[in-house]
Design a protein around this motif. Sequence first.
Motif, PDB file in Angstrom:
ATOM      1  N   THR A 309       4.118  17.974  26.644  1.00  0.00           N
ATOM      2  CA  THR A 309       3.087  18.637  25.831  1.00  0.00           C
ATOM      3  C   THR A 309       2.736  17.849  24.574  1.00  0.00           C
ATOM      4  O   THR A 309       1.956  18.326  23.754  1.00  0.00           O
ATOM      5  CB  THR A 309       3.547  20.044  25.414  1.00  0.00           C
ATOM      6  OG1 THR A 309       4.685  19.936  24.541  1.00  0.00           O
ATOM      7  CG2 THR A 309       3.913  20.877  26.625  1.00  0.00           C
ATOM      8  N   GLN A 310       3.305  16.655  24.406  1.00  0.00           N
ATOM      9  CA  GLN A 310       3.018  15.864  23.211  1.00  0.00           C
ATOM     10  C   GLN A 310       1.533  15.531  23.139  1.00  0.00           C
ATOM     11  O   GLN A 310       0.928  15.058  24.095  1.00  0.00           O
ATOM     12  CB  GLN A 310       3.830  14.571  23.222  1.00  0.00           C
ATOM     13  CG  GLN A 310       3.623  13.703  21.982  1.00  0.00           C
ATOM     14  CD  GLN A 310       4.541  12.487  21.969  1.00  0.00           C
ATOM     15  OE1 GLN A 310       5.704  12.586  22.309  1.00  0.00           O
ATOM     16  NE2 GLN A 310       4.005  11.336  21.590  1.00  0.00           N
ATOM     17  N   ASN A 316      -3.546  24.522  24.913  1.00  0.00           N
ATOM     18  CA  ASN A 316      -3.227  23.721  26.096  1.00  0.00           C
ATOM     19  C   ASN A 316      -1.723  23.543  26.272  1.00  0.00           C
ATOM     20  O   ASN A 316      -1.227  23.484  27.393  1.00  0.00           O
ATOM     21  CB  ASN A 316      -3.914  22.356  25.998  1.00  0.00           C
ATOM     22  CG  ASN A 316      -5.403  22.444  26.288  1.00  0.00           C
ATOM     23  OD1 ASN A 316      -5.796  22.902  27.343  1.00  0.00           O
ATOM     24  ND2 ASN A 316      -6.229  22.031  25.354  1.00  0.00           N
ATOM     25  N   ARG A 317      -0.986  23.462  25.170  1.00  0.00           N
ATOM     26  CA  ARG A 317       0.469  23.346  25.266  1.00  0.00           C
ATOM     27  C   ARG A 317       1.055  24.601  25.915  1.00  0.00           C
ATOM     28  O   ARG A 317       1.925  24.521  26.794  1.00  0.00           O
ATOM     29  CB  ARG A 317       1.067  23.134  23.876  1.00  0.00           C
ATOM     30  CG  ARG A 317       2.567  22.883  23.892  1.00  0.00           C
ATOM     31  CD  ARG A 317       3.022  22.382  22.524  1.00  0.00           C
ATOM     32  NE  ARG A 317       2.780  23.371  21.483  1.00  0.00           N
ATOM     33  CZ  ARG A 317       3.634  24.355  21.183  1.00  0.00           C
ATOM     34  NH1 ARG A 317       4.768  24.453  21.849  1.00  0.00           N
ATOM     35  NH2 ARG A 317       3.372  25.204  20.227  1.00  0.00           N
ATOM     36  N   THR A 318       0.569  25.755  25.509  1.00  0.00           N
ATOM     37  CA  THR A 318       1.035  27.004  26.108  1.00  0.00           C
ATOM     38  C   THR A 318       0.669  27.072  27.582  1.00  0.00           C
ATOM     39  O   THR A 318       1.475  27.499  28.419  1.00  0.00           O
ATOM     40  CB  THR A 318       0.431  28.209  25.363  1.00  0.00           C
ATOM     41  OG1 THR A 318       0.846  28.163  23.993  1.00  0.00           O
ATOM     42  CG2 THR A 318       0.888  29.517  25.972  1.00  0.00           C
ATOM     43  N   ALA A 319      -0.553  26.620  27.930  1.00  0.00           N
ATOM     44  CA  ALA A 319      -0.983  26.637  29.323  1.00  0.00           C
ATOM     45  C   ALA A 319      -0.106  25.737  30.187  1.00  0.00           C
ATOM     46  O   ALA A 319       0.281  26.109  31.305  1.00  0.00           O
ATOM     47  CB  ALA A 319      -2.450  26.206  29.419  1.00  0.00           C
ATOM     48  N   VAL A 320       0.225  24.542  29.687  1.00  0.00           N
ATOM     49  CA  VAL A 320       1.087  23.627  30.441  1.00  0.00           C
ATOM     50  C   VAL A 320       2.483  24.217  30.613  1.00  0.00           C
ATOM     51  O   VAL A 320       3.070  24.167  31.699  1.00  0.00           O
ATOM     52  CB  VAL A 320       1.150  22.256  29.735  1.00  0.00           C
ATOM     53  CG1 VAL A 320       2.247  21.393  30.344  1.00  0.00           C
ATOM     54  CG2 VAL A 320      -0.186  21.540  29.848  1.00  0.00           C
ATOM     55  N   LEU A 321       3.022  24.807  29.546  1.00  0.00           N
ATOM     56  CA  LEU A 321       4.354  25.424  29.639  1.00  0.00           C
ATOM     57  C   LEU A 321       4.356  26.585  30.623  1.00  0.00           C
ATOM     58  O   LEU A 321       5.312  26.756  31.401  1.00  0.00           O
ATOM     59  CB  LEU A 321       4.801  25.893  28.260  1.00  0.00           C
ATOM     60  CG  LEU A 321       5.310  24.806  27.315  1.00  0.00           C
ATOM     61  CD1 LEU A 321       5.428  25.346  25.891  1.00  0.00           C
ATOM     62  CD2 LEU A 321       6.649  24.270  27.781  1.00  0.00           C
ATOM     63  N   ASP A 322       3.307  27.402  30.606  1.00  0.00           N
ATOM     64  CA  ASP A 322       3.210  28.509  31.559  1.00  0.00           C
ATOM     65  C   ASP A 322       3.165  27.979  32.985  1.00  0.00           C
ATOM     66  O   ASP A 322       3.796  28.536  33.900  1.00  0.00           O
ATOM     67  CB  ASP A 322       1.957  29.345  31.278  1.00  0.00           C
ATOM     68  CG  ASP A 322       2.075  30.155  29.996  1.00  0.00           C
ATOM     69  OD1 ASP A 322       3.208  30.312  29.488  1.00  0.00           O
ATOM     70  OD2 ASP A 322       1.034  30.632  29.502  1.00  0.00           O
ATOM     71  N   PHE A 323       2.414  26.895  33.187  1.00  0.00           N
ATOM     72  CA  PHE A 323       2.303  26.294  34.513  1.00  0.00           C
ATOM     73  C   PHE A 323       3.656  25.785  34.995  1.00  0.00           C
ATOM     74  O   PHE A 323       4.076  26.031  36.135  1.00  0.00           O
ATOM     75  CB  PHE A 323       1.283  25.159  34.464  1.00  0.00           C
ATOM     76  CG  PHE A 323       1.097  24.434  35.770  1.00  0.00           C
ATOM     77  CD1 PHE A 323       0.583  25.084  36.869  1.00  0.00           C
ATOM     78  CD2 PHE A 323       1.429  23.098  35.890  1.00  0.00           C
ATOM     79  CE1 PHE A 323       0.405  24.422  38.073  1.00  0.00           C
ATOM     80  CE2 PHE A 323       1.258  22.421  37.079  1.00  0.00           C
ATOM     81  CZ  PHE A 323       0.739  23.086  38.180  1.00  0.00           C
TER      82      PHE A 323
END
Length: 363
Positions: A309-310, A316-323
């Motif tokens: 997520t850097q 978008n960081r939250t979306a990537v973590l959720d994914f």
Amino acid sequence: ACLEQGYRELSTGQARKLLLLAECARVPACLLIEAPYAGLDQRARTELDAALLHLQRQGSCVLLFVTNSADIPSWATHLALIRAGDLIWQGIQGECPPELLQTLQHRSPDFRPELTQAWAHPLRQKKTDPASAAVDLQVPLVELRQGFASYRGRMVFSGLDLILRQGEHLLVTGANGSGKSTLLQLISGDHPACYQNELHLFGTKRGSGESIWEIKRNMGIVSADLQRNYHIGGDVLSCVVSGFFDSIGVYQKPDHAQVQQARRWLAWIGLDQQRAQPFKGLSFADQRLVLIARALIKAPPLLILDEPTQGLDEANRTAVLDFIEDVAAKGITTIVYVSHRRDEQRPFFVQHLDMDQFAVEGG
């Protein structure tokens, strides 16, 4: 401890600190920094804040560009908010309406990374995917005994014992220079110490005759370096397909099943409509999602994510973590995740490795 080391011997975080220090030491009239805290551990973030506050008090104009509201420093006197290319607010920081900051934390509603397709079950994928290697998931995926690694004669870490089994998702933390990326290179076979260690991958001892490609066939890897180095001028679909071949770019014609598999993954991350666009034409966040899909397309037993997520904004960081959390919940792969951020320590991580416990001082 690093004064005698060459620049290329520094970790990513150490190199970033050095570049920031070089600019602060000049005491410039105006200092502009994009993503000042990216890749820095908590101590380094605090030290950077102190240095920038000192510059401000010396009369320098300090202008920071940040993508997460948590990165707005308390010493900043003024704030400007930009959304979709428009300046939506500017003024004294304490007078900014909280609801405006909150609007920056939400991604557009067309992003729905729901892993619902029946075909995504890992056993079914392994039967239909010719690129997948047969792995005995009853044995540990990674087994390291008294692990160590050095760089040009300097010991980075030592005495590390690690056993990682299927489903035991691992979070790796530690200060800049503690050896996090070196450990990942050890596991992936990109560090020569992998042959000197008591290291077993997928039940096979390293150095027993296997090739690096046989090892990496069972891994998916995502890192900021991979994104920076993905210079091939291909489209988004080709980028995802390249995951079948562990290559940057596609140099052989994929079959119909591989193309359809890539499109399914693009549908998962909401980007199938962009499949013909150039990969480099996507936003930074969407590039990162595509690279995660590229790493997962062969349903590897092991997925290595080095600060994935850097550089992403809050939404978008939250979306990537959720994914990623959804990937873990579906049992598609076992995840090794490196992060500096405390707010990324989600419940699906079964193990937590703090590299500070094994780092060698001055390494």
